[in-house]
Write a protein that holds these residues in place. Sequence first.
Motif, PDB file in Angstrom:
ATOM      1  N   GLN A  67      94.837  -1.197   6.231  1.00  0.00           N
ATOM      2  CA  GLN A  67      95.132   0.189   5.842  1.00  0.00           C
ATOM      3  C   GLN A  67      96.246   0.664   5.147  1.00  0.00           C
ATOM      4  N   TRP A  68      96.354   1.149   4.230  1.00  0.00           N
ATOM      5  CA  TRP A  68      97.266   1.760   3.430  1.00  0.00           C
ATOM      6  C   TRP A  68      97.983   2.988   3.961  1.00  0.00           C
ATOM      7  N   ILE A  69      97.325   4.122   4.269  1.00  0.00           N
ATOM      8  CA  ILE A  69      97.461   5.366   4.610  1.00  0.00           C
ATOM      9  C   ILE A  69      97.093   5.620   5.909  1.00  0.00           C
ATOM     10  N   GLY A  70      95.880   5.659   6.050  1.00  0.00           N
ATOM     11  CA  GLY A  70      95.145   6.227   7.417  1.00  0.00           C
ATOM     12  C   GLY A  70      94.065   5.157   7.631  1.00  0.00           C
ATOM     13  N   GLY A  71      93.448   4.381   6.930  1.00  0.00           N
ATOM     14  CA  GLY A  71      92.569   3.267   7.092  1.00  0.00           C
ATOM     15  C   GLY A  71      91.413   3.709   6.669  1.00  0.00           C
ATOM     16  N   VAL A  72      91.224   5.004   6.192  1.00  0.00           N
ATOM     17  CA  VAL A  72      89.805   5.480   5.741  1.00  0.00           C
ATOM     18  C   VAL A  72      89.174   4.490   4.743  1.00  0.00           C
TER      19      VAL A  72
END
Length: 116
Positions: A67-72
């Motif tokens: 993930q970079w931000i939220g793993g979305v």
Amino acid sequence: MNIADEIARLHELHRSGALTDEEFAAAKEKVLASASTSSSGFGSGGTATNDNPFANLNHLRRSKHNQWIGGVCAGLGKFSGLEAWIWRLMFVLFVSAFGFGFVAYLLAWVFIPEEE
């Protein structure tokens, strides 16, 4: 090929004389029986069929590890079979071009559960 196409094909074969009345009736029964046993969609209490595009939606999860931000994007990549960088690029393009990519990402972050 769906059921209607199969029955239409059987009807054409019967009309052309390739199938007798008994063969046509037996083949039609077989097609209808296989269709009724394989289609156990949402309304019949069974599991979803492969024709339903939302059948595997419960397997969609946000990634904890990639993930970079939220793993979305990593979760969407794992779910769809595409690389996570492709999803990241699409979100960046949608943010810069249309403006709704940020909102879509936030909604996905809120509503897609995280991996266990």
